[in-house]
Scaffold this motif. Structure first.
Motif, PDB file in Angstrom:
ATOM      1  N   VAL A 194       0.650   7.115   9.523  1.00  0.00           N
ATOM      2  CA  VAL A 194       1.076   6.765   8.355  1.00  0.00           C
ATOM      3  C   VAL A 194       1.692   7.758   7.777  1.00  0.00           C
ATOM      4  O   VAL A 194       1.138   8.928   7.403  1.00  0.00           O
ATOM      5  CB  VAL A 194      -0.283   6.003   7.571  1.00  0.00           C
ATOM      6  CG1 VAL A 194       0.112   5.349   5.979  1.00  0.00           C
ATOM      7  CG2 VAL A 194      -0.947   4.826   8.161  1.00  0.00           C
ATOM      8  N   ARG A 195       2.977   7.535   7.319  1.00  0.00           N
ATOM      9  CA  ARG A 195       3.573   8.725   6.626  1.00  0.00           C
ATOM     10  C   ARG A 195       3.360   8.927   5.225  1.00  0.00           C
ATOM     11  O   ARG A 195       3.354   7.673   4.432  1.00  0.00           O
ATOM     12  CB  ARG A 195       5.079   8.403   6.820  1.00  0.00           C
ATOM     13  CG  ARG A 195       5.495   8.265   8.281  1.00  0.00           C
ATOM     14  CD  ARG A 195       7.035   8.501   8.427  1.00  0.00           C
ATOM     15  NE  ARG A 195       7.036   9.694   8.783  1.00  0.00           N
ATOM     16  CZ  ARG A 195       8.331  10.147   9.268  1.00  0.00           C
ATOM     17  NH1 ARG A 195       9.369   9.324   9.437  1.00  0.00           N
ATOM     18  NH2 ARG A 195       8.490  11.493  10.001  1.00  0.00           N
ATOM     19  N   PRO A 196       3.233  10.106   4.864  1.00  0.00           N
ATOM     20  CA  PRO A 196       3.060  10.316   3.304  1.00  0.00           C
ATOM     21  C   PRO A 196       4.218   9.904   2.582  1.00  0.00           C
ATOM     22  O   PRO A 196       5.469   9.706   3.101  1.00  0.00           O
ATOM     23  CB  PRO A 196       3.188  11.917   3.345  1.00  0.00           C
ATOM     24  CG  PRO A 196       2.522  12.236   4.870  1.00  0.00           C
ATOM     25  CD  PRO A 196       3.129  11.261   5.540  1.00  0.00           C
ATOM     26  N   GLY A 197       3.891   9.136   1.300  1.00  0.00           N
ATOM     27  CA  GLY A 197       5.143   8.819   0.630  1.00  0.00           C
ATOM     28  C   GLY A 197       5.650   7.853   1.016  1.00  0.00           C
ATOM     29  O   GLY A 197       6.908   7.201   0.765  1.00  0.00           O
ATOM     30  N   LEU A 243       0.801  -1.189   0.007  1.00  0.00           N
ATOM     31  CA  LEU A 243       0.051   0.026   0.016  1.00  0.00           C
ATOM     32  C   LEU A 243       0.969   1.191   0.024  1.00  0.00           C
ATOM     33  O   LEU A 243       1.700   1.534   1.001  1.00  0.00           O
ATOM     34  CB  LEU A 243      -0.931  -0.030   1.048  1.00  0.00           C
ATOM     35  CG  LEU A 243      -1.743  -1.118   1.214  1.00  0.00           C
ATOM     36  CD1 LEU A 243      -2.716  -1.244   2.840  1.00  0.00           C
ATOM     37  CD2 LEU A 243      -2.811  -1.272  -0.003  1.00  0.00           C
ATOM     38  N   VAL A 244       0.876   1.859  -1.117  1.00  0.00           N
ATOM     39  CA  VAL A 244       1.791   3.156  -1.257  1.00  0.00           C
ATOM     40  C   VAL A 244       0.796   4.445  -0.678  1.00  0.00           C
ATOM     41  O   VAL A 244      -0.215   4.703  -1.370  1.00  0.00           O
ATOM     42  CB  VAL A 244       2.215   3.306  -2.674  1.00  0.00           C
ATOM     43  CG1 VAL A 244       3.062   4.505  -2.777  1.00  0.00           C
ATOM     44  CG2 VAL A 244       2.965   1.931  -2.803  1.00  0.00           C
ATOM     45  N   THR A 245       1.171   5.173   0.099  1.00  0.00           N
ATOM     46  CA  THR A 245       0.434   6.452   0.538  1.00  0.00           C
ATOM     47  C   THR A 245       1.075   7.633  -0.238  1.00  0.00           C
ATOM     48  O   THR A 245       2.117   7.720  -0.443  1.00  0.00           O
ATOM     49  CB  THR A 245       0.799   6.591   2.064  1.00  0.00           C
ATOM     50  OG1 THR A 245       0.375   5.282   2.808  1.00  0.00           O
ATOM     51  CG2 THR A 245      -0.077   7.751   2.355  1.00  0.00           C
ATOM     52  N   PRO A 246       0.014   8.371  -0.868  1.00  0.00           N
ATOM     53  CA  PRO A 246       0.471   9.540  -1.454  1.00  0.00           C
ATOM     54  C   PRO A 246       1.459  10.387  -0.905  1.00  0.00           C
ATOM     55  O   PRO A 246       1.462  10.413   0.383  1.00  0.00           O
ATOM     56  CB  PRO A 246      -0.873  10.310  -1.955  1.00  0.00           C
ATOM     57  CG  PRO A 246      -1.886   9.207  -1.614  1.00  0.00           C
ATOM     58  CD  PRO A 246      -1.224   8.256  -0.566  1.00  0.00           C
ATOM     59  N   PRO A 247       2.444  11.025  -1.455  1.00  0.00           N
ATOM     60  CA  PRO A 247       3.294  12.059  -0.897  1.00  0.00           C
ATOM     61  C   PRO A 247       2.667  13.223  -0.397  1.00  0.00           C
ATOM     62  O   PRO A 247       1.443  13.357  -0.393  1.00  0.00           O
ATOM     63  CB  PRO A 247       4.040  12.375  -2.176  1.00  0.00           C
ATOM     64  CG  PRO A 247       3.581  12.220  -3.626  1.00  0.00           C
ATOM     65  CD  PRO A 247       2.556  10.931  -3.145  1.00  0.00           C
ATOM     66  N   LEU A 248       3.296  13.932   0.378  1.00  0.00           N
ATOM     67  CA  LEU A 248       2.895  15.019   1.218  1.00  0.00           C
ATOM     68  C   LEU A 248       1.777  15.987   0.332  1.00  0.00           C
ATOM     69  O   LEU A 248       0.773  16.304   0.829  1.00  0.00           O
ATOM     70  CB  LEU A 248       3.888  15.820   1.922  1.00  0.00           C
ATOM     71  CG  LEU A 248       3.180  16.825   2.949  1.00  0.00           C
ATOM     72  CD1 LEU A 248       2.408  16.183   3.906  1.00  0.00           C
ATOM     73  CD2 LEU A 248       4.692  17.434   3.735  1.00  0.00           C
ATOM     74  N   ASP A 249       2.284  16.390  -0.807  1.00  0.00           N
ATOM     75  CA  ASP A 249       1.585  17.395  -1.519  1.00  0.00           C
ATOM     76  C   ASP A 249       0.083  17.078  -1.812  1.00  0.00           C
ATOM     77  O   ASP A 249      -0.826  17.404  -1.674  1.00  0.00           O
ATOM     78  CB  ASP A 249       2.038  17.805  -2.679  1.00  0.00           C
ATOM     79  CG  ASP A 249       2.775  16.531  -3.690  1.00  0.00           C
ATOM     80  OD1 ASP A 249       2.713  15.431  -3.311  1.00  0.00           O
ATOM     81  OD2 ASP A 249       3.012  16.933  -4.918  1.00  0.00           O
TER      82      ASP A 249
END
Length: 157
Positions: free
Chosen positions: A126-129, A10-16
């Motif tokens: 959950v950390r972005p990116g 599961l890839v979490t979107p980056p901060l932006d």
């Protein structure tokens, strides 16, 4: 790879993009992973947490403390999100699956996979990116912690 193993990255979107998602979106279905769409926030969709807190502070408080509470306007409770994500994960065919998923979906996946109480949803950051990797076999799931997005896929060959 053993044919009965299911790997989910599961890839979490980056901060932006994560900042954009902070506005209570109703996540778009992911091709092949519709069960991993974002939580339905009902009438709160498209609003920031600050806006919701200003207009419905009691509702927001309940949503963040009572996992069975669903946002008004047909929203989805945390418990319903966990159940939906769990059904999706439990139905995946053996092999490696990759999906971009928001923080709430990743939290729900971890809660479901590790059989944690629903209240643990709010205790997971959950950390972005980042990538969250789950491996399942014979109804048992494991969590791989701390793998950065740019690390090579151990299943790629």
């Amino acid at each position: 790879m053993h044919p009965t193993i299911v790997r989910v990255r599961l890839v979490t979107p980056p901060l932006d993009e994560a900042a954009r998602l902070h506005r209570f979106p109703y996540g778009d279905p992911r091709p092949g992973h519709e069960g991993l769409r974002g939580q339905d926030h009902g009438a709160w969709a498209g609003r920031s947490m600050d806006e919701v807190a200003g207009q419905d502070p009691e509702g927001l408080r309940r949503w963040m403390t009572d996992t069975s509470y669903a946002p008004p306007g047909g929203g989805e409770s945390v418990e319903a999100l966990i159940a939906r994500v769990g059904v999706h994960l439990g139905a995946l065919a053996p092999g490696t699956h990759r999906a971009v998923a928001g923080q709430g979906v990743v939290r729900a996946a971890v809660v479901w996979a590790l059989e944690l109480p629903a209240a643990a949803f709010w205790r997971l950051d959950v950390r972005p990116g980042s990538v969250t990797a789950l491996t399942g076999r014979s109804g048992r799931w494991n969590l791989l912690v701390g793998q950065p997005e740019e690390s090579p896929d151990p299943d790629a060959g």
